[in-house]
Design an enzyme around this catalytic site. Sequence first.
Site, PDB file in Angstrom:
ATOM      1  CB  SER A  42      -0.937   0.038   1.218  1.00  0.00           C
ATOM      2  OG  SER A  42      -0.312   0.609   2.334  1.00  0.00           O
ATOM      3  CB  VAL A  43      -0.154   4.764  -0.773  1.00  0.00           C
ATOM      4  CG1 VAL A  43      -1.310   4.945   0.204  1.00  0.00           C
ATOM      5  CG2 VAL A  43       0.541   6.092  -1.034  1.00  0.00           C
ATOM      6  CE  LYS A  44      -2.844   5.592   4.778  1.00  0.00           C
ATOM      7  NZ  LYS A  44      -2.933   6.990   5.206  1.00  0.00           N
ATOM      8  CG  ASP A  45       4.534  -0.133   2.385  1.00  0.00           C
ATOM      9  OD1 ASP A  45       3.756  -0.404   3.319  1.00  0.00           O
ATOM     10  OD2 ASP A  45       4.838  -0.955   1.495  1.00  0.00           O
ATOM     11  CB  ALA A  48       5.043   3.113   7.567  1.00  0.00           C
TER      12      ALA A  48
END
Length: 485
Positions: A42-45, A48
């Site tokens: 996901s883009v959330k990597d 993070a």
Amino acid sequence: MTVHESVVDAIGGTPLFRLARLGAGLAAPVYAKAEFLNIGGSVKDRAALSMVLAAERDGLLRPGGTIIEATSGNTGIGLTIVGRRRGYRVIACVSDRSAAEKSDILRAYGAEVVLAPTAVPAEDPDHLFNVVRRLAEEIPGAWLADQYDNPANPDAHVRTTGPEIWEQTGGRVTHFVAGVGTGGTISGTGAYLKKVSGGGVTVIGADPESSSYAGGDGSPYFVESIGHFLHPGTAEDRWPKSYHREVVDGFERIPDRESLLTARRLAREEGLLAGPSSGTAVAAALRVARRLGPEDLVVVLLPDSGRSYLSKLYSDDWLRRWGFLEEPRGADDTEPTVRAVLDAAGGWSGAGAPGAGGSGAGESGAGGPVTVASDASLAEALAVLRTAPGGIAPVVLARAVRPYGISATEVLGSLSAAAVQRALAEGRAAPDGPVTSVLGPALATVGVGQPLSEAREAFGPGQDAALVLADGRAVALVHRSALGS
């Protein structure tokens, strides 16, 4: 071929794919930024990694520390990959409404998973955000990532996502479309693209229709990870600091069904297995592109992988149960569906619902089933129940305005006129007492596109009525006898 010393080095650098089939016939080309090809899916990597590095730099996260975060799943997965690789303990507090696959993935990467509700007032001590704050205070060496208010979240996209899109399109991008969850992705990416283009890039938010970001009533929706839900009992509605409203030029409001079915088209027609929020974003991007010409270029961001939603979005049975899918199971499928029963009885309006206190719509053809609000008194409830077919009605969370109808997730239970009258006669309740004191079990639910044989199986022992769901919202009450034997 590229070689990395660590999986963390593989975060970012995702490709663009032209949506040639979904965008067929449009003058403006539409390209999808495939963020689900990040190492954690996901883009959330990106956020993070940015948040962890910033916390280390600022001395907030030290060796042997614990990373804690409230997440619908994706940010937690990114934090777990980065955190475990760097030697930290990770506790991911996950919404109890998130797809089960996300919790399984988190555990596989080594996170400790704590499930907590979001469908309670923000002030409730059991709310997801309050649970993580409590854990962060109780555990020595803990750091709360706080993606909703952490400036390192949008900064990740100013430094990486925005520059990638600009370079990949050779500076030709004119419109950027993305969903708004924490707001970090659209705020950071949009800010960079506006700056580098001298204000030439238009930024469009893709939002679930009932989300309050774009002016909806804040009632529940079925697309995970984006939008803004507002529980009717919440005293203060706080929006994330990661969301910079001034960056977004406008919104496209997308109904749940359009989001879910567009995501499925992405997989079947473009070979891109993405999640439901990608469906929202692509549906919005296609709307935008229809208004543009060949000199324009639209980039839409696909946040995560469809592999996390196989039990929901990519399950025909799940979609039918919630009333999102109505197409026949096959060419030889001729069995009547619940919709046929409703149509024979006069249909329903497909929208609208009662107001607070239990007043409002009548039978299925008048905007939805008769309901009783959870803050009504028993006397008020009895007056409403006298207008309900069979004297039965679902009890729903009280809300002042529900222009999009009642979400099935807001149904708390059921009430019958007979049960109320019995409780009053026996002295177990008073007329001014709350309906919750005699609350019965929730009614069975059937999807509007379910075959009659399947719908009949949804009834439990002693249940004579069921709520009919279309797009996850209650549109009618149907009796067992109407579905045949």
